[in-house]
Design a protein around this motif. Structure first.
Motif, PDB file in Angstrom:
ATOM      1  N   ALA A   1       0.858  -1.356  -0.040  1.00  0.00           N
ATOM      2  CA  ALA A   1      -0.003   0.018   0.123  1.00  0.00           C
ATOM      3  C   ALA A   1       0.705   1.163   0.245  1.00  0.00           C
ATOM      4  N   THR A   2       1.913   1.179   0.842  1.00  0.00           N
ATOM      5  CA  THR A   2       2.692   2.581   0.884  1.00  0.00           C
ATOM      6  C   THR A   2       3.215   2.909  -0.627  1.00  0.00           C
ATOM      7  N   PRO A   3       3.991   1.982  -0.894  1.00  0.00           N
ATOM      8  CA  PRO A   3       4.790   2.437  -2.551  1.00  0.00           C
ATOM      9  C   PRO A   3       3.471   2.432  -3.570  1.00  0.00           C
TER      10      PRO A   3
ATOM     11  N   ILE B   1      15.856   5.453   0.327  1.00  0.00           N
ATOM     12  CA  ILE B   1      16.746   5.389   1.523  1.00  0.00           C
ATOM     13  C   ILE B   1      15.787   4.447   2.459  1.00  0.00           C
ATOM     14  N   GLY B   2      16.342   3.204   2.625  1.00  0.00           N
ATOM     15  CA  GLY B   2      15.629   2.056   3.337  1.00  0.00           C
ATOM     16  C   GLY B   2      15.329   0.832   2.705  1.00  0.00           C
ATOM     17  N   ARG B   3      15.252  -0.315   2.877  1.00  0.00           N
ATOM     18  CA  ARG B   3      15.241  -1.281   1.959  1.00  0.00           C
ATOM     19  C   ARG B   3      14.168  -2.538   2.569  1.00  0.00           C
ATOM     20  N   SER B   4      13.269  -1.820   3.261  1.00  0.00           N
ATOM     21  CA  SER B   4      12.457  -2.807   4.045  1.00  0.00           C
ATOM     22  C   SER B   4      11.650  -3.602   3.136  1.00  0.00           C
ATOM     23  N   ASN B   5      10.696  -4.660   3.541  1.00  0.00           N
ATOM     24  CA  ASN B   5       9.698  -5.310   2.791  1.00  0.00           C
ATOM     25  C   ASN B   5       8.526  -4.448   2.358  1.00  0.00           C
ATOM     26  N   ILE B   6       8.161  -3.734   3.524  1.00  0.00           N
ATOM     27  CA  ILE B   6       6.893  -2.975   3.191  1.00  0.00           C
ATOM     28  C   ILE B   6       6.939  -1.604   2.354  1.00  0.00           C
ATOM     29  N   VAL B   7       8.135  -0.970   2.427  1.00  0.00           N
ATOM     30  CA  VAL B   7       8.474   0.404   1.524  1.00  0.00           C
ATOM     31  C   VAL B   7       9.545   0.316   0.756  1.00  0.00           C
TER      32      VAL B   7
ATOM     33  N   CYS C   1      19.740   2.629  -0.609  1.00  0.00           N
ATOM     34  CA  CYS C   1      20.502   2.704   0.339  1.00  0.00           C
ATOM     35  C   CYS C   1      19.971   2.189   1.641  1.00  0.00           C
ATOM     36  N   HIS C   2      20.730   1.899   2.344  1.00  0.00           N
ATOM     37  CA  HIS C   2      20.424   1.221   3.896  1.00  0.00           C
ATOM     38  C   HIS C   2      21.410   1.587   4.924  1.00  0.00           C
ATOM     39  N   SER C   3      21.444   0.851   6.020  1.00  0.00           N
ATOM     40  CA  SER C   3      22.346   1.386   7.083  1.00  0.00           C
ATOM     41  C   SER C   3      23.953   1.011   6.927  1.00  0.00           C
ATOM     42  N   HIS C   4      24.042   0.367   5.895  1.00  0.00           N
ATOM     43  CA  HIS C   4      25.530   0.310   5.477  1.00  0.00           C
ATOM     44  C   HIS C   4      26.081   0.743   4.420  1.00  0.00           C
TER      45      HIS C   4
ATOM     46  N   ALA D   1      12.877   6.718   3.563  1.00  0.00           N
ATOM     47  CA  ALA D   1      11.911   5.731   4.183  1.00  0.00           C
ATOM     48  C   ALA D   1      12.983   4.962   5.111  1.00  0.00           C
ATOM     49  N   LEU D   2      13.299   5.394   6.172  1.00  0.00           N
ATOM     50  CA  LEU D   2      14.259   4.972   7.293  1.00  0.00           C
ATOM     51  C   LEU D   2      13.755   5.202   8.712  1.00  0.00           C
ATOM     52  N   GLY D   3      12.984   6.064   8.921  1.00  0.00           N
ATOM     53  CA  GLY D   3      12.378   6.026  10.227  1.00  0.00           C
ATOM     54  C   GLY D   3      13.176   6.735  11.063  1.00  0.00           C
ATOM     55  N   ARG D   4      13.877   7.891  10.764  1.00  0.00           N
ATOM     56  CA  ARG D   4      14.765   8.914  11.685  1.00  0.00           C
ATOM     57  C   ARG D   4      14.106  10.185  11.328  1.00  0.00           C
ATOM     58  N   ALA D   5      13.766  10.870  12.477  1.00  0.00           N
ATOM     59  CA  ALA D   5      13.160  11.993  12.411  1.00  0.00           C
ATOM     60  C   ALA D   5      14.033  12.995  11.751  1.00  0.00           C
TER      61      ALA D   5
ATOM     62  N   ASP E   1       8.787  11.802   1.414  1.00  0.00           N
ATOM     63  CA  ASP E   1       9.066  11.594   2.840  1.00  0.00           C
ATOM     64  C   ASP E   1       8.022  10.462   3.316  1.00  0.00           C
ATOM     65  N   VAL E   2       8.540   9.296   3.566  1.00  0.00           N
ATOM     66  CA  VAL E   2       7.532   8.331   4.233  1.00  0.00           C
ATOM     67  C   VAL E   2       7.607   7.979   5.667  1.00  0.00           C
ATOM     68  N   GLY E   3       8.885   8.675   6.071  1.00  0.00           N
ATOM     69  CA  GLY E   3       8.889   8.583   7.460  1.00  0.00           C
ATOM     70  C   GLY E   3       7.748   8.935   8.484  1.00  0.00           C
ATOM     71  N   ILE E   4       7.414   8.137   9.765  1.00  0.00           N
ATOM     72  CA  ILE E   4       6.375   8.650  10.654  1.00  0.00           C
ATOM     73  C   ILE E   4       7.282   8.420  11.856  1.00  0.00           C
ATOM     74  N   THR E   5       7.658   9.270  12.679  1.00  0.00           N
ATOM     75  CA  THR E   5       8.533   8.933  14.157  1.00  0.00           C
ATOM     76  C   THR E   5       7.852  10.114  14.952  1.00  0.00           C
TER      77      THR E   5
ATOM     78  N   MET F   1      -1.922   8.609   1.141  1.00  0.00           N
ATOM     79  CA  MET F   1      -1.910   7.875   0.081  1.00  0.00           C
ATOM     80  C   MET F   1      -1.919   6.515   0.333  1.00  0.00           C
ATOM     81  N   THR F   2      -1.199   5.938   1.425  1.00  0.00           N
ATOM     82  CA  THR F   2      -0.882   4.552   1.875  1.00  0.00           C
ATOM     83  C   THR F   2      -2.396   3.915   2.058  1.00  0.00           C
ATOM     84  N   ILE F   3      -3.287   4.626   2.463  1.00  0.00           N
ATOM     85  CA  ILE F   3      -4.635   4.451   2.667  1.00  0.00           C
ATOM     86  C   ILE F   3      -5.338   4.240   1.476  1.00  0.00           C
TER      87      ILE F   3
HETATM   88  P1  NAP Z   1      12.353  -0.443   8.649  1.00  0.00           P
HETATM   89  O1  NAP Z   1      11.490  -1.919   8.359  1.00  0.00           O
HETATM   90  O2  NAP Z   1      12.825  -0.084  10.197  1.00  0.00           O
HETATM   91  O3  NAP Z   1      13.307  -0.152   7.712  1.00  0.00           O
HETATM   92  C1  NAP Z   1      14.073   0.993   7.792  1.00  0.00           C
HETATM   93  C2  NAP Z   1      15.029   0.884   6.715  1.00  0.00           C
HETATM   94  O4  NAP Z   1      16.073   2.033   6.722  1.00  0.00           O
HETATM   95  C3  NAP Z   1      16.325  -0.266   6.836  1.00  0.00           C
HETATM   96  O5  NAP Z   1      16.378  -0.825   5.337  1.00  0.00           O
HETATM   97  C4  NAP Z   1      17.354   0.190   7.296  1.00  0.00           C
HETATM   98  O6  NAP Z   1      18.627  -0.435   7.024  1.00  0.00           O
HETATM   99  C5  NAP Z   1      17.461   1.858   6.595  1.00  0.00           C
HETATM  100  N1  NAP Z   1      18.114   2.780   7.636  1.00  0.00           N
HETATM  101  C6  NAP Z   1      17.989   2.854   8.903  1.00  0.00           C
HETATM  102  N2  NAP Z   1      18.896   3.934   9.362  1.00  0.00           N
HETATM  103  C7  NAP Z   1      19.650   4.419   8.145  1.00  0.00           C
HETATM  104  C8  NAP Z   1      20.635   5.211   7.876  1.00  0.00           C
HETATM  105  N3  NAP Z   1      21.085   6.017   8.835  1.00  0.00           N
HETATM  106  N4  NAP Z   1      21.111   5.315   6.784  1.00  0.00           N
HETATM  107  C9  NAP Z   1      20.573   4.665   5.889  1.00  0.00           C
HETATM  108  N5  NAP Z   1      19.556   3.547   5.884  1.00  0.00           N
HETATM  109  C10 NAP Z   1      18.946   3.418   7.116  1.00  0.00           C
HETATM  110  O7  NAP Z   1      11.209   0.728   8.293  1.00  0.00           O
HETATM  111  P2  NAP Z   1       9.835   0.701   7.357  1.00  0.00           P
HETATM  112  O8  NAP Z   1       8.697  -0.130   7.807  1.00  0.00           O
HETATM  113  O9  NAP Z   1      10.360   0.504   5.946  1.00  0.00           O
HETATM  114  O10 NAP Z   1       9.396   2.144   7.623  1.00  0.00           O
HETATM  115  C11 NAP Z   1      10.328   3.240   7.368  1.00  0.00           C
HETATM  116  C12 NAP Z   1       9.633   4.491   8.062  1.00  0.00           C
HETATM  117  O11 NAP Z   1       8.382   4.952   7.116  1.00  0.00           O
HETATM  118  C13 NAP Z   1       9.107   4.472   9.340  1.00  0.00           C
HETATM  119  O12 NAP Z   1       9.228   5.800  10.105  1.00  0.00           O
HETATM  120  C14 NAP Z   1       7.536   4.101   9.418  1.00  0.00           C
HETATM  121  O13 NAP Z   1       6.974   4.508  10.362  1.00  0.00           O
HETATM  122  C15 NAP Z   1       7.128   4.846   8.081  1.00  0.00           C
HETATM  123  N6  NAP Z   1       6.380   4.236   7.299  1.00  0.00           N
HETATM  124  C16 NAP Z   1       5.039   5.112   6.978  1.00  0.00           C
HETATM  125  C17 NAP Z   1       4.078   4.684   6.346  1.00  0.00           C
HETATM  126  C18 NAP Z   1       3.093   5.766   5.692  1.00  0.00           C
HETATM  127  O14 NAP Z   1       2.083   5.278   5.340  1.00  0.00           O
HETATM  128  N7  NAP Z   1       3.356   6.816   5.695  1.00  0.00           N
HETATM  129  C19 NAP Z   1       3.974   3.104   5.978  1.00  0.00           C
HETATM  130  C20 NAP Z   1       5.018   2.545   6.466  1.00  0.00           C
HETATM  131  C21 NAP Z   1       6.095   2.976   7.255  1.00  0.00           C
HETATM  132  P3  NAP Z   1      18.977  -1.805   7.295  1.00  0.00           P
HETATM  133  O15 NAP Z   1      18.048  -2.645   6.352  1.00  0.00           O
HETATM  134  O16 NAP Z   1      20.520  -1.936   6.775  1.00  0.00           O
HETATM  135  O17 NAP Z   1      18.699  -2.039   8.687  1.00  0.00           O
END
Ligand code: NAP
Length: 295
Positions: free
Chosen positions: A139-141, A163-169, A191-194, A211-215, A231-235, A274-276
């Motif tokens: 839904a988010t992508p 920025i971020g490689r989670s399965n959901i975003v 990109c990701h944390s490494h 989409a990394l989850g850091r304010a 900007d996808v982040g929600i903190t 947009m996710t909804i």
């Molecule tokens: P997640 O599963 O925690 O994944 C975060 C990703 O960011 C990981 O791939 C991580 O790398 C990477 N990361 C963390 N710190 C980093 C850094 N300093 N530099 C580069 N990459 C870094 O989070 P998520 O579920 O994808 O969600 C991300 C954010 O989006 C959160 O704030 C979440 O609340 C928000 N979100 C919002 C919606 C919406 O509807 N707006 C929906 C879903 C999520 P590693 O893989 O190496 O750990």
């Protein structure tokens, strides 16, 4: 600077779905039906599920909310999902994540019938997306793709940095932007944390998906003049002056990045709505596939 307003863009998606639902009812058919399972008492999850249920009712969908205790056994949750899989009146099944630690998310996601997988997390849905086949997109992508479409953001040939490689975003976003789609065809860096020298990479980006989850992680000096920033982040950040004791922050320092960006989405009011909208579109698609595709 163009504000990528998720409230406006999602309203247009919801309006179309409302009209489509009205037509179904006028034809004597039933409305699409989304079933949501909420486990435990996570405050953020409560809020997300409540707004999904509310949106269903605004559009005219039926929704069922199933609440399970934090201590629920994995087997009981799986049984509930199988029940919903077998219930012909249910089109879409959503299991709100995160789940309590003793429950395997992978097992739960795998147990959902892929035809009802409106969150698009099942490996069958992901595999189909990777191959460019018709599927449920997470839904988010999906919501971000709808936002790009609504504002007609040019993506073809652009360099997108996710920025971020989670399965959901992050991961599905990188696949969609690199796919041969109307709002794809980007050259994508994920990109990701490494990742080393992230700033050097983001400075080359025409499009940044944070989409990394850091304010407020993405600062002005990381962004090229004229870039599109999503900007996808929600903190939740503690703030005693706020009524709830916290404020919602995105991954982007909006006030300063907005001065450089050609287009930027805010938080709140950007990707969230947009996710909804993406979820609601998936639910209608599930309904159509299951009920109308053989007519
Ligand atoms: P997640 O599963 O925690 O994944 C975060 C990703 O960011 C990981 O791939 C991580 O790398 C990477 N990361 C963390 N710190 C980093 C850094 N300093 N530099 C580069 N990459 C870094 O989070 P998520 O579920 O994808 O969600 C991300 C954010 O989006 C959160 O704030 C979440 O609340 C928000 N979100 C919002 C919606 C919406 O509807 N707006 C929906 C879903 C999520 P590693 O893989 O190496 O750990």
């Amino acid at each position: 600077m163009l504000l990528l307003d998720g409230k406006i863009a999602s309203q247009s998606v919801k309006q179309n779905l409302t009209e489509a639902t009205k037509k179904l009812l006028e034809q004597g058919k039933r409305a699409p039906h989304l079933a949501a399972i909420l486990t435990g008492n996570n405050g953020a999850s409560e809020t997300y599920v409540a707004s999904k249920v509310k949106t269903c009712s605004e559009i005219g969908y039926k929704s069922t909310l199933i609440r399970l205790e934090e201590t629920v056994e994995e087997q009981e949750l799986l049984r509930k999902i199988i029940e919903l899989n077998n219930d012909d009146s249910v089109d879409g099944i959503l299991v709100q994540l995160p789940l309590p630690k003793h429950i395997s998310e992978a097992k739960v996601i795998n147990s959902i019938n892929p035809d009802k997988d409106v969150d698009g997390f099942h490996p069958v849905s992901v595999g189909r997306m990777v191959q460019g086949l018709d599927t449920f997109i997470p839904a988010t992508p999906y919501g971000i793709m709808l936002m790009l479409e609504h504002y007609n953001v040019e993506t073809k040939g652009k360099h997108a940095v996710v920025i971020g490689r989670s399965n959901i975003v992050g991961r599905p976003m990188s696949i969609l932007l690199s796919s041969n789609l109307p709002y794809g065809n980007c050259t994508v860096t994920i990109c990701h944390s490494h990742t080393v020298n992230l700033k050097e990479i983001t400075l080359q980006a025409d499009i940044i998906i944070a989409a990394l989850g850091r304010a407020e992680f993405v600062r002005e000096d990381m962004v090229k003049e004229g870039a599109t920033v999503i900007d996808v982040g929600i903190t939740r950040v503690d703030d005693a002056s706020a009524a709830k004791g916290y404020r919602i922050k995105g991954d982007v320092d909006f006030a300063n990045v907005a001065k450089k960006a050609s287009a930027i989405s805010p938080v709140p009011g950007g990707v969230g709505p947009m996710t909804i909208a993406g979820l609601m579109k998936n639910t209608m698609d599930a309904y159509i596939r299951r009920n109308l595709s053989i007519e």
